[in-house]
Design a protein around this motif. Structure first.
Motif, PDB file in Angstrom:
ATOM      1  N   UNK A 227       0.812  -1.130   0.159  1.00  0.00           N
ATOM      2  CA  UNK A 227      -0.018  -0.288   0.115  1.00  0.00           C
ATOM      3  C   UNK A 227       0.957   1.341  -0.018  1.00  0.00           C
ATOM      4  N   UNK A 252      -7.836  -3.568  -6.825  1.00  0.00           N
ATOM      5  CA  UNK A 252      -6.852  -4.217  -6.216  1.00  0.00           C
ATOM      6  C   UNK A 252      -5.941  -4.871  -7.194  1.00  0.00           C
ATOM      7  N   UNK A 254      -3.260  -7.796  -6.618  1.00  0.00           N
ATOM      8  CA  UNK A 254      -3.024  -8.495  -5.338  1.00  0.00           C
ATOM      9  C   UNK A 254      -2.618 -10.088  -5.801  1.00  0.00           C
ATOM     10  N   UNK A 275     -13.063  -9.162  -9.471  1.00  0.00           N
ATOM     11  CA  UNK A 275     -11.733  -9.720  -9.082  1.00  0.00           C
ATOM     12  C   UNK A 275     -11.610 -11.066 -10.271  1.00  0.00           C
ATOM     13  N   UNK A 296     -15.465 -13.512  -6.738  1.00  0.00           N
ATOM     14  CA  UNK A 296     -14.198 -13.330  -6.290  1.00  0.00           C
ATOM     15  C   UNK A 296     -13.281 -14.729  -7.044  1.00  0.00           C
ATOM     16  N   UNK A 298      -9.490 -15.651  -6.748  1.00  0.00           N
ATOM     17  CA  UNK A 298      -7.899 -14.701  -6.076  1.00  0.00           C
ATOM     18  C   UNK A 298      -7.009 -16.135  -5.664  1.00  0.00           C
ATOM     19  N   UNK A 299      -5.794 -15.684  -5.163  1.00  0.00           N
ATOM     20  CA  UNK A 299      -4.834 -16.595  -4.743  1.00  0.00           C
ATOM     21  C   UNK A 299      -4.607 -17.655  -5.705  1.00  0.00           C
ATOM     22  N   UNK A 342      -9.892 -22.027   1.232  1.00  0.00           N
ATOM     23  CA  UNK A 342      -9.011 -20.923   0.243  1.00  0.00           C
ATOM     24  C   UNK A 342      -7.649 -21.099   0.647  1.00  0.00           C
ATOM     25  N   UNK A 386      -2.868 -20.621   8.991  1.00  0.00           N
ATOM     26  CA  UNK A 386      -3.084 -20.110   7.542  1.00  0.00           C
ATOM     27  C   UNK A 386      -1.752 -20.338   6.701  1.00  0.00           C
ATOM     28  N   UNK A 432       2.271 -15.074   6.442  1.00  0.00           N
ATOM     29  CA  UNK A 432       2.289 -15.426   4.823  1.00  0.00           C
ATOM     30  C   UNK A 432       3.897 -15.771   4.333  1.00  0.00           C
TER      31      UNK A 432
ATOM     32  N   UNK B 125      -8.971 -15.912   4.739  1.00  0.00           N
ATOM     33  CA  UNK B 125      -7.308 -15.717   4.631  1.00  0.00           C
ATOM     34  C   UNK B 125      -7.022 -14.041   3.861  1.00  0.00           C
ATOM     35  N   UNK B 126      -5.896 -13.794   4.198  1.00  0.00           N
ATOM     36  CA  UNK B 126      -5.587 -12.503   3.909  1.00  0.00           C
ATOM     37  C   UNK B 126      -5.943 -11.870   2.484  1.00  0.00           C
ATOM     38  N   UNK B 127      -5.659 -12.937   1.560  1.00  0.00           N
ATOM     39  CA  UNK B 127      -5.795 -12.615   0.074  1.00  0.00           C
ATOM     40  C   UNK B 127      -7.340 -12.724  -0.341  1.00  0.00           C
ATOM     41  N   UNK B 128      -7.884 -13.673   0.155  1.00  0.00           N
ATOM     42  CA  UNK B 128      -9.526 -13.628   0.076  1.00  0.00           C
ATOM     43  C   UNK B 128     -10.205 -12.614   0.535  1.00  0.00           C
ATOM     44  N   UNK B 130      -8.948  -9.506   1.009  1.00  0.00           N
ATOM     45  CA  UNK B 130      -8.560  -8.248   0.105  1.00  0.00           C
ATOM     46  C   UNK B 130      -9.438  -8.251  -1.065  1.00  0.00           C
ATOM     47  N   UNK B 131     -10.043  -9.368  -1.404  1.00  0.00           N
ATOM     48  CA  UNK B 131     -10.885  -9.421  -2.667  1.00  0.00           C
ATOM     49  C   UNK B 131     -12.325  -9.126  -2.293  1.00  0.00           C
ATOM     50  N   UNK B 132     -12.631  -9.599  -1.109  1.00  0.00           N
ATOM     51  CA  UNK B 132     -14.036  -9.361  -0.436  1.00  0.00           C
ATOM     52  C   UNK B 132     -14.241  -8.053   0.115  1.00  0.00           C
ATOM     53  N   UNK B 134     -12.695  -5.412  -1.588  1.00  0.00           N
ATOM     54  CA  UNK B 134     -13.021  -4.855  -2.889  1.00  0.00           C
ATOM     55  C   UNK B 134     -14.234  -4.909  -3.331  1.00  0.00           C
ATOM     56  N   UNK B 135     -14.865  -6.124  -3.132  1.00  0.00           N
ATOM     57  CA  UNK B 135     -16.250  -6.181  -3.541  1.00  0.00           C
ATOM     58  C   UNK B 135     -17.348  -5.286  -2.609  1.00  0.00           C
ATOM     59  N   UNK B 158      -9.592  -1.401  -0.801  1.00  0.00           N
ATOM     60  CA  UNK B 158      -9.741  -2.435   0.001  1.00  0.00           C
ATOM     61  C   UNK B 158      -8.749  -2.636   0.995  1.00  0.00           C
ATOM     62  N   UNK B 159      -9.201  -2.671   1.977  1.00  0.00           N
ATOM     63  CA  UNK B 159      -7.930  -2.967   3.178  1.00  0.00           C
ATOM     64  C   UNK B 159      -8.136  -4.497   3.840  1.00  0.00           C
ATOM     65  N   UNK B 160      -9.062  -5.236   3.131  1.00  0.00           N
ATOM     66  CA  UNK B 160      -9.108  -6.530   3.803  1.00  0.00           C
ATOM     67  C   UNK B 160      -9.289  -6.602   5.319  1.00  0.00           C
ATOM     68  N   UNK B 161      -8.613  -7.485   5.981  1.00  0.00           N
ATOM     69  CA  UNK B 161      -8.657  -7.598   7.193  1.00  0.00           C
ATOM     70  C   UNK B 161      -7.347  -6.806   7.981  1.00  0.00           C
ATOM     71  N   UNK B 162      -6.890  -6.110   7.299  1.00  0.00           N
ATOM     72  CA  UNK B 162      -5.450  -5.212   7.810  1.00  0.00           C
ATOM     73  C   UNK B 162      -5.851  -4.172   8.844  1.00  0.00           C
TER      74      UNK B 162
END
Lengths: 445, 185
Positions: A227, A252, A254, A275, A296, A298-299, A342, A386, A432, B125-128, B130-132, B134-135, B158-162
């Motif tokens: 960011x 995004x 990502x 996405x 969505x 992703x990943x 996920x 995770x 991560x 998860x972090x990446x999912x 971020x996408x959520x 965004x939506x 989107x800040x996701x869960x950050x």
């Protein structure tokens, strides 16, 4: 070929193969993907100090300690307590003809390592290292390493790679690094460390939120999300030279993953308003859109052959893992149990996928054989778990867990879920991880 | 009888004098004290002066109230988050009601440009996430566009869960964190 690769990036360490080792093609001593793997006891007695100098004794002790830690890290070897040893090769000799193997089979040692140390000039050390199969009274691998004392860790890990190759057919993790996210003063930055959590280095200083690092298969590039410019953008960065690219399209940018063996990557972008996963050049230009479904996607994670991607999609209403063939575009749903699956990670053997499943607010890591589709839970009752990622030889997984004090830390476990232990001790929160592919590992696969 | 009438007149004069004195004293407190002691002040009609003063005060109060109301509206606009169900970017009835208020504010404040932030709870998860996130941000933006707000005035992040507002691990904390937040640029 093997020797050439091992030499790469070795600075002034010299490697000479000096013993004739009977080549036993097709024999795998240890199958690292066997979930019922029993650890093989291995004896590592004190090294012989060739000229009996204090410096040799000290370097020998350092080497034995590094060797013990590295062998125990594998998850398929267990070093024995020296109290049980009946013989002392440091006195009686370290060569095949000088060893009475009954001394070692008698105490249950299946494998034996002997070592000799010679300080040739001040600060310069030579190691003579051998691995024996005690029950067959056979030399499995013998190597000589010469270099400065500052490179002892490096030399011992090179020998460990040889041990791994002769025992498992793969060079193992000893020449690999892990990239991960850690907080510094509240900001998430990217770090790297050696396979065993040593040698921690900070890579980014964006003083922002940096996420999802991914290592290119040549180890020279990192892709990650930051960011730094106010929104989630994709950074592609050369680790040695000051060059790279930023993908900062609307929305995004990502979840990058590098295509094996190529400088291309897949990432999830939302500039279209949805996405979707795209294939990108190393300069961040879109080659083509890979997924096409509302909702969505992703990943992405490439299969080891680079022909497919596994990814997370909500196309069926809940997040699930799918596999898509890049060439044909055909898609197959992999996970059917549970409402939230996920974060796929494709095993280097190409046959399994590890992922994150959430059930009743418990976040755990599962692994599934692509053919059988049967999920196997690897973590349980130990915080949230995770971010699974395979070691390049497929013998281990690194992951994030909140099991210690509710703070996310990086852990490792064996592929079957055993020996779960914390990898890193550092301040802040770590998440991560991504495991590098080393040259020698690629050679072994 | 005559005496009593006289007494009444005297009382009336005294009382009205008392009133005048009181009004003068009050004026001295709220307005410029100099006008009381100067000779000119006595030539003005004290009632007219009081009326002007009262009007001015009322206008001042109204302006203050209006400013406070505008500030409160902006504060509410920025502080009241749109909330979502778990793993959902769909707008609930409550979310739509709140977004109508947001649209009204954006219409009144036609020069304001806003950032719509999408946030998630820590599950997933972090990446999912971020996408959520965004939506979530884009579905809020799309609804506001439907209500007539120009898309060019709104951008999404989107800040996701950050960036959780509540780091607790309770249903309430998670519900608070699943949100779209508005920031006026």
């Amino acid at each position: 070929m093997m020797k050439k690769n091992a030499l790469q990036g070795l600075f002034c360490v010299l490697l000479i193969v000096c013993f004739r080792v009977p080549v036993c093609y097709g024999v795998t001593y240890i199958n690292i993907s066997n979930p019922l793997l029993k650890k093989s006891p291995i004896a590592v007695p004190d090294f012989k100090a060739f000229s009996n100098s204090a410096e040799e004794v000290k370097d020998g002790k350092t080497a034995v300690q590094i060797l013990n830690e590295a062998l125990n890290f594998t998850g398929y070897l267990k070093t024995m307590d020296p109290v049980a040893f009946l013989a002392n090769p440091a006195q009686s000799g370290i060569q095949l003809s000088e060893i009475n193997f009954r001394d070692w089979t008698g105490i249950g040692a299946e494998l034996l390592i002997t070592g000799g140390v010679l300080v040739e000039s001040p600060g310069n050390v030579k190691f003579e290292l051998r691995l024996f199969d005690t029950f067959n009274s056979k030399l499995l691998v013998g190597k000589v390493y010469t270099g400065p004392e500052s490179q002892i860790r490096r030399m011992i890990h090179m020998f460990c790679s040889e041990i791994s190759f002769v025992l498992t057919g793969k060079y193992g993790v000893f020449n690999t690094e892990i990239v991960f996210v850690s907080t510094v003063d509240g900001n998430k930055e990217i770090f790297t460390c050696d396979f065993d959590g040593q040698n921690i280095k900070q890579i980014t200083s964006h003083k922002s939120i940096s996420l999802s690092p991914s290592w290119s298969s040549d180890g020279k590039w990192l892709a990650y999300v930051s960011y730094a410019k106010g929104k989630p953008d994709l950074y592609i960065k050369n680790l040695k030279e000051n060059r790279g690219a930023i993908v900062n399209l609307k929305g995004m940018n990502i979840s990058p993953d590098w295509m094996p063996g190529q400088l291309k990557l897949a990432a999830a972008l939302s500039f279209s308003g949805d996405q979707e996963i795209y294939l990108l050049t190393i300069n961040g230009e879109v080659i083509k859109r890979l997924t096409d479904s509302l909702g969505i996607d992703v990943s992405p994670k490439f299969s080891p052959d680079g022909q497919k991607i596994a990814f997370t999609s909500k196309r069926a209403g809940t997040p699930q893992i799918y596999i898509q063939d890049i060439g044909s575009g055909s898609v197959k749903r992999l996970t059917f149990e549970g409402l939230n699956n996920t974060s796929p990670a494709w095993c280097p053997d190409g046959k399994k996928i590890a992922y994150v499943g959430i059930e009743k607010n418990r976040i755990n890591i599962f692994v599934m054989s692509i053919d059988s589709g049967v999920p196997v839970q690897l973590t349980a009752d130990s915080g949230d778990n995770e971010d699974p990622v395979w070691s390049p030889d497929g013998s281990m997984l690194a992951f994030t867990s909140t099991r210690e004090g509710d703070i996310p830390r990086i852990f490792v476990m064996n592929a079957s879920g055993t020996d779960q232990r914390r990898l890193l001790s550092m301040n802040g929160k770590q998440t991560q991880p991504d495991w590098s592919i080393s040259d020698s590992t690629r050679e072994g696969m | 009888m005559k005496n009593k009438l006289w007494l009444n007149v005297l009382m009336a004069v005294l009382v009205s004098g008392l009133f005048l004195t009181v009004s003068c004293a009050k004026k001295a407190v709220v307005s410029d004290a100099g006008t009381v002691s100067s000779g000119a002040a006595t030539t003005e009609d004290p009632n007219a002066k009081a009326k002007i003063e009262a009007e001015r005060l009322a206008a001042e109060k109204a302006a203050k109230e209006r400013a406070a109301k505008i500030a409160a509206a902006r504060k509410a606009f920025e502080n009241e988050d749109v909330h979502f169900d778990f793993d959902s970017s769909e707008l609930t009835a409550a979310a739509k009601a709140l977004l109508k208020d947001k649209a009204a504010w954006l219409t009144e404040n036609a020069s304001a440009a806003v950032t719509i932030e999408g946030h998630c709870d820590e599950r997933g998860t972090t990446e999912y996430n971020l996408a959520l996130g965004d939506r979530r941000a884009t579905s809020v933006k799309a609804y506001l566009v439907d209500l007539g707000v120009a898309a060019s005035r709104m951008n999404t992040i989107s800040y996701g869960e950050e960036k959780p507002v509540d780091t607790g691990k309770t249903e309430l904390a998670w519900a608070m964190n699943r949100r779209a937040h508005f920031a006026v640029k």
